[in-house]
Design a protein around this motif. Structure first.
Motif, mmCIF file in Angstrom:
data_model
loop_
_atom_site.group_PDB
_atom_site.id
_atom_site.type_symbol
_atom_site.label_atom_id
_atom_site.label_comp_id
_atom_site.label_asym_id
_atom_site.label_seq_id
_atom_site.Cartn_x
_atom_site.Cartn_y
_atom_site.Cartn_z
ATOM 1 N N SER A 167 0.825 -1.205 0.000
ATOM 2 C CA SER A 167 0.000 0.000 0.000
ATOM 3 C C SER A 167 0.861 1.257 0.000
ATOM 4 N N ASP A 168 1.945 1.231 0.779
ATOM 5 C CA ASP A 168 2.854 2.375 0.837
ATOM 6 C C ASP A 168 3.549 2.590 -0.501
ATOM 7 N N LEU A 169 3.972 1.500 -1.137
ATOM 8 C CA LEU A 169 4.659 1.622 -2.422
ATOM 9 C C LEU A 169 3.743 2.182 -3.504
ATOM 10 N N LEU A 170 2.468 1.804 -3.466
ATOM 11 C CA LEU A 170 1.527 2.192 -4.514
ATOM 12 C C LEU A 170 0.660 3.385 -4.110
ATOM 13 N N SER A 171 1.081 4.119 -3.110
ATOM 14 C CA SER A 171 0.316 5.282 -2.684
ATOM 15 C C SER A 171 0.359 6.375 -3.751
ATOM 16 N N GLY A 172 -0.692 7.184 -3.772
ATOM 17 C CA GLY A 172 -0.753 8.265 -4.752
ATOM 18 C C GLY A 172 0.392 9.248 -4.609
ATOM 19 N N ASP A 173 0.799 9.550 -3.371
ATOM 20 C CA ASP A 173 1.898 10.495 -3.143
ATOM 21 C C ASP A 173 3.194 9.978 -3.765
ATOM 22 N N ARG A 174 3.494 8.697 -3.532
ATOM 23 C CA ARG A 174 4.748 8.159 -4.059
ATOM 24 C C ARG A 174 4.714 8.113 -5.592
ATOM 25 N N LEU A 175 3.599 7.657 -6.145
ATOM 26 C CA LEU A 175 3.505 7.550 -7.596
ATOM 27 C C LEU A 175 3.573 8.928 -8.254
ATOM 28 N N SER A 176 2.971 9.933 -7.641
ATOM 29 C CA SER A 176 3.055 11.302 -8.169
ATOM 30 C C SER A 176 4.488 11.816 -8.111
ATOM 31 N N ARG A 177 5.169 11.515 -7.008
ATOM 32 C CA ARG A 177 6.552 11.952 -6.850
ATOM 33 C C ARG A 177 7.460 11.280 -7.882
ATOM 34 N N MET A 178 7.241 9.989 -8.120
ATOM 35 C CA MET A 178 8.050 9.275 -9.113
ATOM 36 C C MET A 178 7.809 9.832 -10.507
ATOM 37 N N LYS A 179 6.573 10.207 -10.799
ATOM 38 C CA LYS A 179 6.253 10.803 -12.099
ATOM 39 C C LYS A 179 6.961 12.148 -12.264
ATOM 40 N N ASP A 180 6.973 12.948 -11.192
ATOM 41 C CA ASP A 180 7.662 14.226 -11.237
ATOM 42 C C ASP A 180 9.175 14.045 -11.382
ATOM 43 N N ILE A 181 9.708 13.041 -10.688
ATOM 44 C CA ILE A 181 11.156 12.818 -10.739
ATOM 45 C C ILE A 181 11.609 12.489 -12.159
ATOM 46 N N GLU A 182 10.771 11.807 -12.922
ATOM 47 C CA GLU A 182 11.113 11.530 -14.319
ATOM 48 C C GLU A 182 11.329 12.830 -15.091
ATOM 49 N N LEU A 183 10.557 13.870 -14.758
ATOM 50 C CA LEU A 183 10.704 15.164 -15.426
ATOM 51 C C LEU A 183 11.915 15.933 -14.912
ATOM 52 N N LYS A 184 12.321 15.654 -13.670
ATOM 53 C CA LYS A 184 13.417 16.405 -13.050
ATOM 54 C C LYS A 184 14.764 15.697 -13.177
ATOM 55 N N SER A 185 14.797 14.586 -13.907
ATOM 56 C CA SER A 185 16.029 13.800 -14.024
ATOM 57 C C SER A 185 16.425 13.654 -15.493
ATOM 58 N N ALA A 190 16.118 7.973 -13.667
ATOM 59 C CA ALA A 190 14.949 7.880 -12.791
ATOM 60 C C ALA A 190 14.348 6.484 -12.908
ATOM 61 N N LEU A 191 13.775 6.010 -11.810
ATOM 62 C CA LEU A 191 13.055 4.742 -11.831
ATOM 63 C C LEU A 191 11.668 5.034 -12.399
ATOM 64 N N SER A 192 11.433 4.610 -13.625
ATOM 65 C CA SER A 192 10.183 4.940 -14.300
ATOM 66 C C SER A 192 9.024 4.132 -13.728
ATOM 67 N N LEU A 193 7.816 4.655 -13.896
ATOM 68 C CA LEU A 193 6.633 3.930 -13.434
ATOM 69 C C LEU A 193 6.464 2.585 -14.142
ATOM 70 N N PRO A 194 6.689 2.485 -15.474
ATOM 71 C CA PRO A 194 6.584 1.167 -16.108
ATOM 72 C C PRO A 194 7.557 0.141 -15.519
ATOM 73 N N GLU A 195 8.791 0.541 -15.231
ATOM 74 C CA GLU A 195 9.751 -0.388 -14.631
ATOM 75 C C GLU A 195 9.312 -0.770 -13.223
ATOM 76 N N PHE A 196 8.820 0.193 -12.484
ATOM 77 C CA PHE A 196 8.376 -0.040 -11.117
ATOM 78 C C PHE A 196 7.203 -1.024 -11.078
ATOM 79 N N PHE A 197 6.183 -0.778 -11.871
ATOM 80 C CA PHE A 197 5.025 -1.677 -11.908
ATOM 81 C C PHE A 197 5.427 -3.061 -12.416
ATOM 82 N N GLY A 198 6.278 -3.096 -13.422
ATOM 83 C CA GLY A 198 6.707 -4.373 -13.981
ATOM 84 C C GLY A 198 7.477 -5.217 -12.987
ATOM 85 N N THR A 199 8.353 -4.575 -12.203
ATOM 86 C CA THR A 199 9.135 -5.302 -11.199
ATOM 87 C C THR A 199 8.234 -5.883 -10.116
ATOM 88 N N LEU A 200 7.265 -5.087 -9.657
ATOM 89 C CA LEU A 200 6.332 -5.580 -8.646
ATOM 90 C C LEU A 200 5.533 -6.771 -9.167
#
Length: 293
Positions: A167-185, A190-200
Motif C-alpha cells: 500500500s505504501d509503495l503504490l500510494s498516490g503520493d509516491r507515484l506522483s513523486r516518481m512521475k515528477d522525478i522523471e521530469l526532473k532527471s 529515474a526509476l520509471s513507473l513502467p519499470e516499477f510496476f513491472g518489477t512488482l
C-alpha cells in the motif's frame, strides 16, 4: 553521520529517518533484516528458557517482527526518494535543494523488498514454532490477556505487513513523486513507473509469469496476490487518487496478467480456484463502466 532536525524528517528523504543508526540506511536495513531472520530461527530450539513462559516466546517473536517492519519502512523510502538540503543563496554553489536518490539505489531497494517481503519463500515459519506462541493468561491489574483467538494469527500478520508495504509503495503520493522525478532527471536516471510496476508484478506473480512444471501457490502467496490485484483494480476503477499514467499502467498490467492466467492450470484445487477467481475479478474490473473523471 549527518544530522537532520525533526522538521526535515519526511517520507521522501531516505537519508533522514528516526531511530536509524547508520550513514548508509540501505545497507544497514538489509543487515537488520538478515539479523531478524537469524533471530527467528533459534527461537524454536532454545526458548523459552527455564523460568520463562511461552508468552515470553511470543513477545520475542513479535519484537523481531516490529524490527523487521521498521527496516522495510527505511528501505521503501529510497523508492521515489529525494534528499532535501538547506542551501542558502550564495553558499554551496552547485548543490541543489532537492537531490533524487540514484536510480541504482532505488532498484537495490526494490530488490530488497522483493527478497524480504514479496518472495515465494519469505517468512515461512515452522509449524512447531507457531504452535508454541501462546498468549499471556495471567489476569491482574494493568494486564488484559487475550480472551479470543488464542492461537497465533500468522497468516493475518504476514498478510498485514505485506499489504502495508505494498500500500505504501503504490500510494498516490509516491507515484506522483516518481512521475515528477522523471521530469526532473536526465534520461535513464529515474526509476520509471513502467519499470516499477513491472518489477512488482514479476515478483508477486512469479508462479504464473515464470511457471514451473507443477503449479501450486501457497496460502500466503495467494493472499499477497489478491491484495496486489485489489490495489490495481482500485486504481482502474478510480477508487483511489493516483496519477493518470499510474492508472493506465495498472489497467495495462492487469490486462497482461489476465492474458497469462488464461493459459494456467493446476492439479492443486486451492491454486485452480485462486487463478479462476482472480481472472474473473480482473475481467470484471477491466470491463466495468467508467464512472467519475
Amino acid at each position: 553521520m549527518s544530522y537532520s532536525p525533526d522538521e526535515d524528517t519526511s517520507s521522501i528523504d531516505s537519508t533522514s529517518a528516526p531511530w536509524e543508526h547508520s550513514s548508509n540506511i540501505l545497507i544497514y536495513s538489509q543487515w537488520q533484516l538478515d539479523n531478524s531472520l537469524n533471530m527467528w530461527e533459534p527461537l524454536n530450539q532454545g526458548y523459552p528458557i527455564s523460568g520463562e513462559s511461552y508468552s515470553d516466546l511470543r513477545e520475542r517473536f513479535n519484537i523481531i517482527f516490529g524490527n523487521y517492519l521498521q527496516q522495510l519502512y527505511y528501505t521503501s523510502k529510497y523508492i521515489g526518494g529525494q534528499s532535501f538540503y538547506r542551501v542558502h543563496p550564495g553558499e554551496n554553489q552547485g548543490r541543489l535543494l532537492f537531490i533524487t536518490v540514484p536510480v541504482e539505489q532505488q532498484r537495490q531497494a526494490l530488490a530488497t523488498l522483493q527478497k524480504y517481503v514479496f518472495a515465494e519463500d519469505v517468512l515461512k515459519f515452522s509449524p512447531e514454532l507457531i504452535n508454541k506462541l501462546a498468549p499471556e493468561r495471567w489476569i491482574h491489574w494493568g494486564s488484559s490477556p487475550a480472551r479470543e483467538h488464542l492461537d497465533y494469527p500468522v497468516y493475518d500478520l504476514v498478510l498485514f505487513f505485506q499489504s502495508t508495504v505494498l500500500s505504501d509503495l503504490l500510494s498516490g503520493d509516491r507515484l506522483s513523486r516518481m512521475k515528477d522525478i522523471e521530469l526532473k532527471s536526465a534520461k535513464g536516471e529515474a526509476l520509471s513507473l513502467p519499470e516499477f510496476f513491472g518489477t512488482l508484478q514479476t515478483g508477486i506473480w512469479t508462479e504464473v509469469l515464470q511457471p514451473r512444471r507443477k503449479l501450486k501457490i501457497s496460502s500466503l502467496r495467494r493472499g499477497l496476490q489478491r491484495q496486489y490485484v485489489n490495489f490495481l483494480t482500485a486504481m482502474v476503477l478510480r477508487k483511489v487518487d493516483v496519477p493518470q499514467d499510474a492508472r493506465t499502467l495498472a489497467w495495462y498490467k492487469l490486462k497482461q496478467l489476465n492474458n497469462e492466467l488464461r493459459g494456467m492450470n493446476s492439479d492443486d484445487e486451492y491454486t485452480k480456484a485462486h487463478l479462476l477467481e482472480i481472472g474473473d475479478r480482473i475481467e470484471k474490473a477491466l470491463n466495468a463502466p467508467l464512472q467519475g473523471n
